[in-house]
Design an enzyme around this catalytic site. Structure first.
Site, PDB file in Angstrom:
ATOM      1  CB  SER A  65      -0.900   0.032   1.238  1.00  0.00           C
ATOM      2  OG  SER A  65      -1.673  -1.140   1.309  1.00  0.00           O
TER       3      SER A  65
HETATM    4  N1  SAH Z   1      -0.451  -5.263   4.217  1.00  0.00           N
HETATM    5  C1  SAH Z   1       0.245  -5.602   3.010  1.00  0.00           C
HETATM    6  C2  SAH Z   1      -0.599  -5.274   1.788  1.00  0.00           C
HETATM    7  C3  SAH Z   1      -0.622  -6.445   0.896  1.00  0.00           C
HETATM    8  S1  SAH Z   1      -1.705  -6.453  -0.474  1.00  0.00           S
HETATM    9  C4  SAH Z   1       1.612  -4.967   2.943  1.00  0.00           C
HETATM   10  O1  SAH Z   1       1.956  -4.152   3.822  1.00  0.00           O
HETATM   11  O2  SAH Z   1       2.365  -5.304   2.044  1.00  0.00           O
HETATM   12  C5  SAH Z   1      -2.986  -7.515   0.104  1.00  0.00           C
HETATM   13  C6  SAH Z   1      -2.578  -8.880   0.561  1.00  0.00           C
HETATM   14  O3  SAH Z   1      -3.771  -9.551   0.989  1.00  0.00           O
HETATM   15  C7  SAH Z   1      -1.973  -9.770  -0.513  1.00  0.00           C
HETATM   16  O4  SAH Z   1      -0.743 -10.274  -0.064  1.00  0.00           O
HETATM   17  C8  SAH Z   1      -2.995 -10.892  -0.705  1.00  0.00           C
HETATM   18  O5  SAH Z   1      -2.425 -12.141  -1.020  1.00  0.00           O
HETATM   19  C9  SAH Z   1      -3.665 -10.914   0.662  1.00  0.00           C
HETATM   20  N2  SAH Z   1      -4.999 -11.518   0.700  1.00  0.00           N
HETATM   21  C10 SAH Z   1      -6.012 -11.423  -0.198  1.00  0.00           C
HETATM   22  N3  SAH Z   1      -7.088 -12.123   0.214  1.00  0.00           N
HETATM   23  C11 SAH Z   1      -6.744 -12.682   1.411  1.00  0.00           C
HETATM   24  C12 SAH Z   1      -7.423 -13.539   2.350  1.00  0.00           C
HETATM   25  N4  SAH Z   1      -8.677 -13.943   2.150  1.00  0.00           N
HETATM   26  N5  SAH Z   1      -6.759 -13.902   3.467  1.00  0.00           N
HETATM   27  C13 SAH Z   1      -5.487 -13.505   3.699  1.00  0.00           C
HETATM   28  N6  SAH Z   1      -4.799 -12.713   2.856  1.00  0.00           N
HETATM   29  C14 SAH Z   1      -5.413 -12.306   1.734  1.00  0.00           C
END
Ligand code: SAH
Length: 219
Positions: A69
């Protein structure tokens, strides 16, 4: 801090200071949040090829079609979570590269983070270890189920967008606990805050955002 964490050139302290100034101008006020973002080396959470862009206020690719993000959003969500007072336990859904969890770990007692893509977990763990962050637990699973073992949580932060908030997550919120999530389909997501009150769940829409979708199941 070792030299890799300190950074040089485009990852230097001066570049980071400019990011903090920008976040301030964009309305981030919590000094602890600003200081933590200043002190957290975002460049070690992205590919080396992108390190020179790590302190721009933009989202960046982190592999597997996912993105880290934008710093403003990390700061904003963290600030909103902390507005209710100090937090002992926070659950994050969507570990990704681990940057949001690393920021939280310096501001709350314990962070529990769930990621559905197995391949991302080892890397995130390695970064936490490298930064000496020992108060983060990572689990491979579907974050829609939360993490019952350590519930209830004072704060829950969802970093991928569901179209509706999973009921299980609201159930794992402590009294007065706060859950923040991007809510809605692509192109019409709203950053939304839920607060568990004695007899209801209060809901507030904060601002328009753009996140990858929350998916179902593990990978
Ligand atoms: N907080 C993260 C943002 C990652 S983007 C950072 O600081 O980098 C969103 C993430 O959510 C991705 O890695 C994706 O694989 C994960 N995601 C999507 N659906 C999900 C679910 N149902 N359970 C766990 N993770 C999930």
């Amino acid at each position: 801090m070792n030299t890799r964490h300190l950074g040089i050139g485009m990852t230097s302290q001066r570049t980071r200071a400019r990011l903090i100034e920008r976040l301030r101008r964009e309305g981030i006020q919590n000094p602890a949040v600003l200081e933590t973002i200043y002190n957290t080396p975002r460049h070690i959470f992205v590919d080396e090829a992108l390190a020179s862009r790590a302190y721009e206020d933009t989202a960046l690719p982190i592999g597997h079609g996912q993105t880290i993000s934008q710093p403003y959003i990390v700061a904003r969500m963290t600030e909103v979570l902390l507005e209710g007072g100090p937090l002992a336990k926070v659950l994050e859904v969507g570990t990704g590269c681990g940057y949001q969890a690393a920021v939280l770990a310096r501001l709350v007692d314990h962070v529990y983070t769930v990621e559905r893509v197995d391949a991302m977990i080892a890397q995130a763990r390695q970064r936490f270890q490298e930064l000496g962050l020992r108060n983060i637990r990572v689990r491979h699973g579907d974050g829609k189920d939360g993490w019952a073992q350590y519930a209830p949580y004072d704060g829950i932060i969802v970093t991928a967008a569901p179209t509706e908030i999973p009921q299980t997550l609201l159930e794992q919120l402590a009294p007065n606990g706060r859950l923040i999530a991007p809510l809605g389909a692509a192109g019409q997501q709203q950053l939304t805050l839920f607060i568990r009150k004695a007899d209801c769940i209060e809901k507030r829409e904060l601002e328009a955002v753009s996140f990858v979708p929350l998916r179902t199941g593990v990978h």
